[in-house]
Design an enzyme around this catalytic site. Structure first.
Site, PDB file in Angstrom:
ATOM      1  CG  HIS A 120     -28.668 -70.910   8.283  1.00 54.62           C
ATOM      2  ND1 HIS A 120     -29.763 -71.003   9.112  1.00 54.62           N
ATOM      3  CD2 HIS A 120     -27.904 -71.989   8.566  1.00 54.62           C
ATOM      4  CE1 HIS A 120     -29.660 -72.097   9.860  1.00 54.62           C
ATOM      5  NE2 HIS A 120     -28.538 -72.720   9.538  1.00 54.62           N
ATOM      6  CB  THR A 174     -24.757 -72.415   4.154  1.00 52.61           C
ATOM      7  OG1 THR A 174     -24.058 -73.266   5.061  1.00 52.61           O
ATOM      8  CG2 THR A 174     -24.094 -71.057   4.113  1.00 52.61           C
TER       9      THR A 174
HETATM   10 ZN   LIG Z   1     -23.042 -75.819   2.258  1.00 46.65          ZN
END
Ligand SMILES: [Zn+2]
Ligand SMILES: [Zn+2]
Length: 340
Positions: A46, A43
């Site tokens: 990203h 994440t």
């Molecule tokens: Zn995470």
């Protein structure tokens, strides 16, 4: 005001280690935590892409996978005292909206996340609500305790996979999440096959319990999965990347389950809808985790999973930018930043 170094999202897709004021307990239900260690996850990568592949808020301290010691507790906090060691559920729901009332806390109207929308753990201190804290034994090394959050998500994803002993499950993507799936599914009695282009991560998948680690660029992945399942296909497949729905559908048997775990807001899968209908496939979305921290913490405290190999890099905060590049290039699995 006394400052501290922190990993801050200073602009869209851009991280910098900058000086921030130390956080304080502002609300009576909050605790101040001395962060011991904080993990970096897909994440974060990203968020640190341009254009970002995950929602974000410029100006926050990143880091949503952390463990630390309670330094100070607000006047309303009954469950924790200074000196307690905790891991933090970074996604905070309000508990009072119509989604929370239905038990769908991950879909809370006021859902927010430490390290994404509010300050997180890539700094020596962070203030969080005591509700988000789970105690963890001091005996778990900090760099492994920092895995509690991703492990909780994987425990939740495993629940949705409905894995049964004796089944064969394909994990597509052997980054840190895929590797945790390999370990947990192996412990649950499934035969695990990993699909992953990075040689480092393929070898880690085998270490973590996969019986085979296939290279999508070189191997006949579908042929190998059919060989390993007497021509049936996998009982369940898991997309641990966020872009691999088509591959997952291709490898699953009739009546099987496809769990979509990784998330990439850019992904637009081209799939055969008829195959889902005709073969009665179940396609299941798994977003973060619900009620999964206690199980993950038990696994860490019991030491039943050897997660040491997943942590390929333990770095200081100032070494984080380099480590992020290694992770992005597939040359690292879990990067853990040690703060104290
Ligand atoms: Zn995470
Ligand atoms: Zn809510």
């Amino acid at each position: 005001m006394v400052g501290m170094p922190a990993a801050v999202l200073v602009d869209e897709g851009t991280l910098a280690i900058t000086e921030r004021p130390r956080p304080r307990v502002r609300r009576p239900g909050d605790v101040l935590i001395d962060v011991e260690a904080c993990g970096i996850c897909g994440t974060d990568l990203h968020i640190l892409t341009r254009p970002p592949g995950h929602p974000y808020r410029v100006g926050v301290v990143l880091g949503h996978e952390f463990v630390g010691i309670v330094a100070e507790a607000g006047s309303d906090v009954r469950s924790l005292r200074p000196g307690d060691r905790v891991v933090v559920e970074p996604n905070v729901a309000c508990g009072a909206c119509r989604w929370c009332h239905r038990g769908l806390v991950s879909h809370c109207e006021h859902f927010t996340s430490h390290g994404i929308f509010i300050d997180g753990g890539l700094a020596p201190q962070v203030a969080v609500t005591a509700r988000a804290c789970h105690r963890i034994a001091h005996s778990v090394p900090a760099h492994l305790a920092a895995l509690a959050e991703p492990l909780a998500c994987v425990v939740y994803g495993t629940r949705l996979t409905q894995a049964q002993p004796g089944e064969t499950i394909v994990v597509v993507g052997a980054g840190p999440i895929g590797l945790l799936f390999c370990a947990v599914l192996d412990l649950a009695g499934a035969t695990v096959v990993a699909v992953e282009p990075s040689p480092l991560r393929r070898s880690l998948a085998l270490t973590m319990g996969a019986v085979a680690a296939l290279d999508p660029d070189a191997d006949d992945v579908r042929g190998r999965v059919l060989d390993l399942t007497a021509g049936f296909g996998a009982d369940a497949t898991i997309d641990a990347v966020g872009t691999q729905m088509a591959t997952c559908l291709d490898l699953v048997r009739k009546g099987g389950r496809v769990v979509l775990f990784g998330i990439d807001t850019h992904a637009r899968a081209e799939v055969s809808q008829a195959r889902i209908t005709r073969d009665e496939l179940q396609v299941i979305g798994a977003y973060v985790g619900q009620s999964a921290f206690p199980g993950a913490i038990r696994l860490l405290e019991q030491g039943r999973l050897d997660l040491e190999p997943i942590v390929t890099h333990r770095v200081r905060l100032d070494q984080l930018p380099d480590a992020l590049e290694r992770a992005r290039a597939g040359k690292a699995a879990k990067v853990i930043v040690e703060l104290q």
